[in-house]
Design a protein around this motif. Structure first.
Motif, PDB file in Angstrom:
ATOM      1  N   ARG A  15       6.633 -13.940  -8.414  1.00 16.22           N
ATOM      2  CA  ARG A  15       6.232 -13.025  -9.473  1.00 16.22           C
ATOM      3  C   ARG A  15       7.452 -12.585 -10.238  1.00 16.22           C
ATOM      4  NH1 ARG A  15       5.602 -10.264  -4.802  1.00 16.22           N
ATOM      5  NH2 ARG A  15       6.990  -8.541  -4.455  1.00 16.22           N
ATOM      6  N   GLY A  16       7.218 -11.973 -11.354  1.00 21.88           N
ATOM      7  CA  GLY A  16       8.303 -11.511 -12.196  1.00 21.88           C
ATOM      8  C   GLY A  16       9.029 -10.353 -11.575  1.00 21.88           C
ATOM      9  N   GLY A  17      10.215 -10.047 -12.093  1.00 23.28           N
ATOM     10  CA  GLY A  17      11.048  -9.008 -11.507  1.00 23.28           C
ATOM     11  C   GLY A  17      10.465  -7.636 -11.607  1.00 23.28           C
ATOM     12  N   ALA A  18       9.488  -7.380 -12.511  1.00 25.89           N
ATOM     13  CA  ALA A  18       8.960  -6.026 -12.674  1.00 25.89           C
ATOM     14  C   ALA A  18       7.944  -5.671 -11.623  1.00 25.89           C
ATOM     15  CB  ALA A  18       8.327  -5.891 -14.061  1.00 25.89           C
ATOM     16  N   ARG A  19       7.447  -6.679 -10.908  1.00 24.22           N
ATOM     17  CA  ARG A  19       6.418  -6.388  -9.927  1.00 24.22           C
ATOM     18  C   ARG A  19       7.042  -6.023  -8.606  1.00 24.22           C
ATOM     19  NH1 ARG A  19       1.318  -8.164 -11.191  1.00 24.22           N
ATOM     20  NH2 ARG A  19       0.823  -7.057  -9.292  1.00 24.22           N
ATOM     21  N   ASP A  20       6.309  -5.253  -7.790  1.00 22.09           N
ATOM     22  CA  ASP A  20       6.849  -4.778  -6.514  1.00 22.09           C
ATOM     23  C   ASP A  20       6.655  -5.777  -5.415  1.00 22.09           C
ATOM     24  OD1 ASP A  20       5.456  -1.696  -7.412  1.00 22.09           O
ATOM     25  OD2 ASP A  20       7.566  -2.236  -7.552  1.00 22.09           O
ATOM     26  N   GLU A  21       5.402  -5.909  -5.028  1.00 17.55           N
ATOM     27  CA  GLU A  21       5.076  -6.788  -3.926  1.00 17.55           C
ATOM     28  C   GLU A  21       3.741  -7.397  -4.201  1.00 17.55           C
ATOM     29  OE1 GLU A  21       7.100  -4.627  -0.098  1.00 17.55           O
ATOM     30  OE2 GLU A  21       4.983  -5.028  -0.177  1.00 17.55           O
ATOM     31  N   GLN A  22       3.459  -8.489  -3.501  1.00 15.06           N
ATOM     32  CA  GLN A  22       2.143  -9.061  -3.546  1.00 15.06           C
ATOM     33  C   GLN A  22       1.424  -8.712  -2.269  1.00 15.06           C
ATOM     34  OE1 GLN A  22       4.111 -12.898  -4.950  1.00 15.06           O
ATOM     35  NE2 GLN A  22       1.981 -13.276  -5.106  1.00 15.06           N
ATOM     36  N   GLY A  23       0.151  -8.848  -2.291  1.00 17.76           N
ATOM     37  CA  GLY A  23      -0.606  -8.573  -1.085  1.00 17.76           C
ATOM     38  C   GLY A  23      -0.725  -9.801  -0.259  1.00 17.76           C
ATOM     39  N   ALA A 176      -4.417  -1.835  -1.055  1.00 17.51           N
ATOM     40  CA  ALA A 176      -4.238  -0.561  -0.358  1.00 17.51           C
ATOM     41  C   ALA A 176      -2.865   0.028  -0.632  1.00 17.51           C
ATOM     42  CB  ALA A 176      -4.436  -0.759   1.144  1.00 17.51           C
ATOM     43  N   GLU A 177      -1.842  -0.811  -0.608  1.00 20.42           N
ATOM     44  CA  GLU A 177      -0.492  -0.311  -0.859  1.00 20.42           C
ATOM     45  C   GLU A 177      -0.351   0.208  -2.278  1.00 20.42           C
ATOM     46  OE1 GLU A 177       3.971  -2.196  -0.979  1.00 20.42           O
ATOM     47  OE2 GLU A 177       2.702  -2.640   0.752  1.00 20.42           O
ATOM     48  N   GLY A 178      -0.945  -0.517  -3.236  1.00 18.60           N
ATOM     49  CA  GLY A 178      -0.868  -0.073  -4.620  1.00 18.60           C
ATOM     50  C   GLY A 178      -1.586   1.240  -4.855  1.00 18.60           C
ATOM     51  N   ILE A 179      -2.780   1.381  -4.284  1.00 16.91           N
ATOM     52  CA  ILE A 179      -3.556   2.608  -4.476  1.00 16.91           C
ATOM     53  C   ILE A 179      -2.872   3.802  -3.821  1.00 16.91           C
ATOM     54  CG2 ILE A 179      -5.733   3.744  -3.897  1.00 16.91           C
ATOM     55  CD1 ILE A 179      -7.094   1.028  -4.205  1.00 16.91           C
ATOM     56  N   ILE A 180      -2.394   3.602  -2.586  1.00  9.14           N
ATOM     57  CA  ILE A 180      -1.737   4.707  -1.884  1.00  9.14           C
ATOM     58  C   ILE A 180      -0.482   5.155  -2.619  1.00  9.14           C
ATOM     59  CG2 ILE A 180      -0.564   5.371   0.251  1.00  9.14           C
ATOM     60  CD1 ILE A 180      -2.446   3.491   1.748  1.00  9.14           C
ATOM     61  N   SER A 181       0.298   4.196  -3.110  1.00 14.12           N
ATOM     62  CA  SER A 181       1.531   4.560  -3.813  1.00 14.12           C
ATOM     63  C   SER A 181       1.239   5.244  -5.142  1.00 14.12           C
ATOM     64  CB  SER A 181       2.391   3.315  -4.044  1.00 14.12           C
ATOM     65  OG  SER A 181       1.733   2.399  -4.903  1.00 14.12           O
ATOM     66  N   LEU A 203       8.497   3.643   4.771  1.00 19.58           N
ATOM     67  CA  LEU A 203       7.892   3.125   6.005  1.00 19.58           C
ATOM     68  C   LEU A 203       6.545   3.789   6.274  1.00 19.58           C
ATOM     69  CD1 LEU A 203      11.003   2.875   8.367  1.00 19.58           C
ATOM     70  CD2 LEU A 203       9.873   1.049   7.064  1.00 19.58           C
ATOM     71  N   LEU A 204       6.391   5.046   5.865  1.00 17.07           N
ATOM     72  CA  LEU A 204       5.086   5.710   6.005  1.00 17.07           C
ATOM     73  C   LEU A 204       4.043   5.024   5.139  1.00 17.07           C
ATOM     74  CD1 LEU A 204       3.294   7.988   7.049  1.00 17.07           C
ATOM     75  CD2 LEU A 204       4.178   9.430   5.185  1.00 17.07           C
ATOM     76  N   LEU A 205       4.439   4.616   3.924  1.00 13.07           N
ATOM     77  CA  LEU A 205       3.528   3.878   3.061  1.00 13.07           C
ATOM     78  C   LEU A 205       3.103   2.566   3.715  1.00 13.07           C
ATOM     79  CD1 LEU A 205       2.126   3.321   0.334  1.00 13.07           C
ATOM     80  CD2 LEU A 205       4.301   2.357  -0.470  1.00 13.07           C
ATOM     81  N   LYS A 206       4.064   1.857   4.297  1.00 10.76           N
ATOM     82  CA  LYS A 206       3.734   0.616   4.987  1.00 10.76           C
ATOM     83  C   LYS A 206       2.781   0.874   6.147  1.00 10.76           C
ATOM     84  CE  LYS A 206       6.249  -2.251   2.594  1.00 10.76           C
ATOM     85  NZ  LYS A 206       5.615  -3.340   1.819  1.00 10.76           N
ATOM     86  N   SER A 207       3.028   1.938   6.893  1.00 16.26           N
ATOM     87  CA  SER A 207       2.180   2.266   8.047  1.00 16.26           C
ATOM     88  C   SER A 207       0.754   2.552   7.614  1.00 16.26           C
ATOM     89  CB  SER A 207       2.762   3.468   8.792  1.00 16.26           C
ATOM     90  OG  SER A 207       4.076   3.208   9.246  1.00 16.26           O
ATOM     91  N   LEU A 208       0.586   3.315   6.564  1.00 14.61           N
ATOM     92  CA  LEU A 208      -0.761   3.623   6.067  1.00 14.61           C
ATOM     93  C   LEU A 208      -1.459   2.364   5.571  1.00 14.61           C
ATOM     94  CD1 LEU A 208      -0.054   6.950   4.122  1.00 14.61           C
ATOM     95  CD2 LEU A 208      -1.116   6.698   6.381  1.00 14.61           C
ATOM     96  N   THR A 209      -0.688   1.471   4.979  1.00 17.76           N
ATOM     97  CA  THR A 209      -1.267   0.208   4.513  1.00 17.76           C
ATOM     98  C   THR A 209      -1.777  -0.618   5.677  1.00 17.76           C
ATOM     99  OG1 THR A 209       0.248   0.181   2.616  1.00 17.76           O
ATOM    100  CG2 THR A 209      -0.799  -1.896   3.218  1.00 17.76           C
ATOM    101  N   TYR A 210      -1.005  -0.686   6.754  1.00 16.90           N
ATOM    102  CA  TYR A 210      -1.440  -1.437   7.934  1.00 16.90           C
ATOM    103  C   TYR A 210      -2.698  -0.829   8.548  1.00 16.90           C
ATOM    104  CZ  TYR A 210       3.283  -3.383   7.632  1.00 16.90           C
ATOM    105  OH  TYR A 210       4.436  -3.988   7.197  1.00 16.90           O
ATOM    106  N   VAL A 211      -2.793   0.483   8.520  1.00 20.18           N
ATOM    107  CA  VAL A 211      -3.972   1.150   9.077  1.00 20.18           C
ATOM    108  C   VAL A 211      -5.220   0.787   8.274  1.00 20.18           C
ATOM    109  CG1 VAL A 211      -5.058   3.387   9.484  1.00 20.18           C
ATOM    110  CG2 VAL A 211      -2.657   3.053  10.087  1.00 20.18           C
ATOM    111  N   VAL A 212      -5.110   0.794   6.946  1.00 23.44           N
ATOM    112  CA  VAL A 212      -6.250   0.459   6.094  1.00 23.44           C
ATOM    113  C   VAL A 212      -6.685  -0.988   6.300  1.00 23.44           C
ATOM    114  CG1 VAL A 212      -7.017   0.201   3.705  1.00 23.44           C
ATOM    115  CG2 VAL A 212      -5.657   2.194   4.363  1.00 23.44           C
ATOM    116  N   ALA A 213      -5.715  -1.895   6.413  1.00 26.02           N
ATOM    117  CA  ALA A 213      -6.026  -3.322   6.559  1.00 26.02           C
ATOM    118  C   ALA A 213      -6.413  -3.713   7.981  1.00 26.02           C
ATOM    119  CB  ALA A 213      -4.833  -4.164   6.105  1.00 26.02           C
ATOM    120  N   MET A 214      -6.230  -2.825   8.951  1.00 24.28           N
ATOM    121  CA  MET A 214      -6.420  -3.159  10.360  1.00 24.28           C
ATOM    122  C   MET A 214      -7.813  -3.695  10.698  1.00 24.28           C
ATOM    123  SD  MET A 214      -5.692  -0.712  13.649  1.00 24.28           S
ATOM    124  CE  MET A 214      -6.844   0.523  13.020  1.00 24.28           C
TER     125      MET A 214
END
Length: 418
Positions: A15-23, A176-181, A203-214
């Motif tokens: 992806r381009g440099g302006a994007r954060d992460e992909q799912g 989930a990561e995008g919405i939470i952030s 890391l808290l954001l990552k943790s919440l993302t893992y919980v949603v996707a679990m």
């Protein structure tokens, strides 16, 4: 939260440099190759959770500079194969080749991470949850033999089952990561001038993302280990349906041995966060070494134009490959425990990994993470945590081979174009 992949490379797409992460298998946004500086941003999505391969801190890696043949190396902002002010046929040809190379490298990584490696992920997970197994498949030789047996008795679908659900989990993770952030102050990226507070929030954001996707990961795990012999024809959204059913406790046949989702939160988040941290540290370390080596070679004026263009792409590929490999190997025992906890009580029927035919039920009765660890150590030994490890060796051997073949093809195209 794999078995199962930034503004660098991490395995599934670019992806381009302006994007954060992909799912996890979500959208693959288009990127532009209009400038030399853009060529340095190579990334891939987190491959699979838990242990979403190839996670990173999120900060942008400085692009690699590629000097021209007529000037000494000036630093990372220099554009590769500059044609001066007017461009011309040679400049247009180089730009087209760069675009083609970017598409080809991205496609090769996507294919390797999600298609070519999927049979290894399937067998790896089946071995991890099979507490009956007498053969641990610690080497790739026995893994290849059992893969051949599954393909012979059940057909190719037995090795690629559940592949669609892994993309769904990736999409859920990204969303989930995008919405939470968006609705919280938790940052999706850690900047160069980071602070302990910023890292903790990230890391808290990552943790919440893992919980949603679990719950969706649990459903995906079932699809990848369930035997094709007794599998019904399921739709592409069956993973979503079963994930929601796992949350509300309806619509999915479970036994009394099923562990509640609250009991799975700690091991799931622990595995995901550790995988993220290890991947990030290894990636930065390897990338730093490769950048320093590249810089020194440019200063010595011993780098050919072809090698200079290769240096613009492949260091990040290598760094993320090493990060994914190290994190998967280090956390493999924890992943085995996590998969057994997720699969318990789901009435899943798996293939017999000792024989290559017949099926076995999953009837474990672990009370939690600690009980699972103690039981495996007492009944199966230390190597019980590494059941199916030979599949990891095959997976990363194939990945390394694809990277090397891609590099050779790209170098040949560059050589013919110069």
């Amino acid at each position: 939260m794999h078995p199962r992949r930034p503004d660098g490379f991490d395995g599934l797409g670019y992806r381009g440099g302006a994007r954060d992460e992909q799912g996890f298998g979500g959208a693959f946004p288009a990127r532009s190759f209009s400038t030399g500086a853009d060529l340095g941003h190579w990334v891939t999505t987190p491959p699979d959770i838990p242990g979403s391969r190839n996670l990173h801190w999120g900060e942008k890696s400085p692009p690699y500079g590629v000097p021209t043949t007529s000037t000494p190396y000036e630093g990372p902002t220099e554009e590769p194969f500059s044609t001066g002010g007017g461009g011309g046929v040679q400049g247009q040809s180089s730009e087209q080749l760069n675009r083609f190379a970017g598409f080809g490298i991205g496609l090769a990584s996507l294919f390797t991470e999600n298609v070519l490696a999927h049979p290894c992920i399937v067998l790896r997970r089946q071995c991890q949850v099979n507490y009956h197994a007498q053969h641990y498949h610690l080497t790739p030789f026995t893994v290849i033999n059992i893969m051949y047996s599954f393909n012979k008795t059940q057909g190719p679908r037995a090795l690629w089952k559940g592949m669609g659900s892994t993309f769904i989990v990736q999409g859920v993770t990204l969303g989930a990561e995008g919405i939470i952030s968006e609705f919280t102050p938790l940052p999706r990226e850690v900047l160069h001038k980071w602070s302990p507070k910023q890292i903790g929030e990230h890391l808290l954001l990552k943790s919440l993302t893992y919980v949603v996707a679990m719950p969706f990961y649990s459903a995906s795990l079932i699809e990848t280990v369930q035997s094709e012999i007794i599998r019904d024809n399921t739709g592409i959204l069956e993973c979503v349906k079963e994930g929601i059913g796992r949350v509300i406790g309806m619509g999915v046949p479970h036994s009394k041995r099923l562990l509640p989702l609250l009991s799975l939160i700690f091991p799931t988040v622990l595995h995901g966060v550790l995988h993220y941290i290890i991947s990030s540290v290894i990636q930065k370390f390897v990338l730093l070494i490769l950048k320093r080596k590249t810089y020194n070679s440019h200063l010595a004026e011993s780098t050919s134009p072809v090698q200079s263009m290769l240096d613009a792409y492949f260091p990040e590929l290598i760094a993320n490959f090493a990060a994914s490999l190290c994190s998967d190997v280090i956390l493999y025992p924890l992943e085995t425990v996590l998969h057994r906890l997720h699969i318990q009580g789901t009435r899943t029927i798996i293939d017999n990994t000792d024989l290559g035919y017949e099926v076995l039920p999953i009837n474990t009765q672990y009370e939690g993470m600690r009980d699972c660890i103690n039981t495996i150590r007492q009944e199966e030994g230390v190597f019980g945590f590494y059941k199916g490890f030979g599949a990891v060796i095959i997976q990363y051997t194939l990945h390394a081979a694809v990277l090397q073949i891609t590099k050779i093809i790209y170098a040949t195209l560059l050589q013919n174009n110069i």
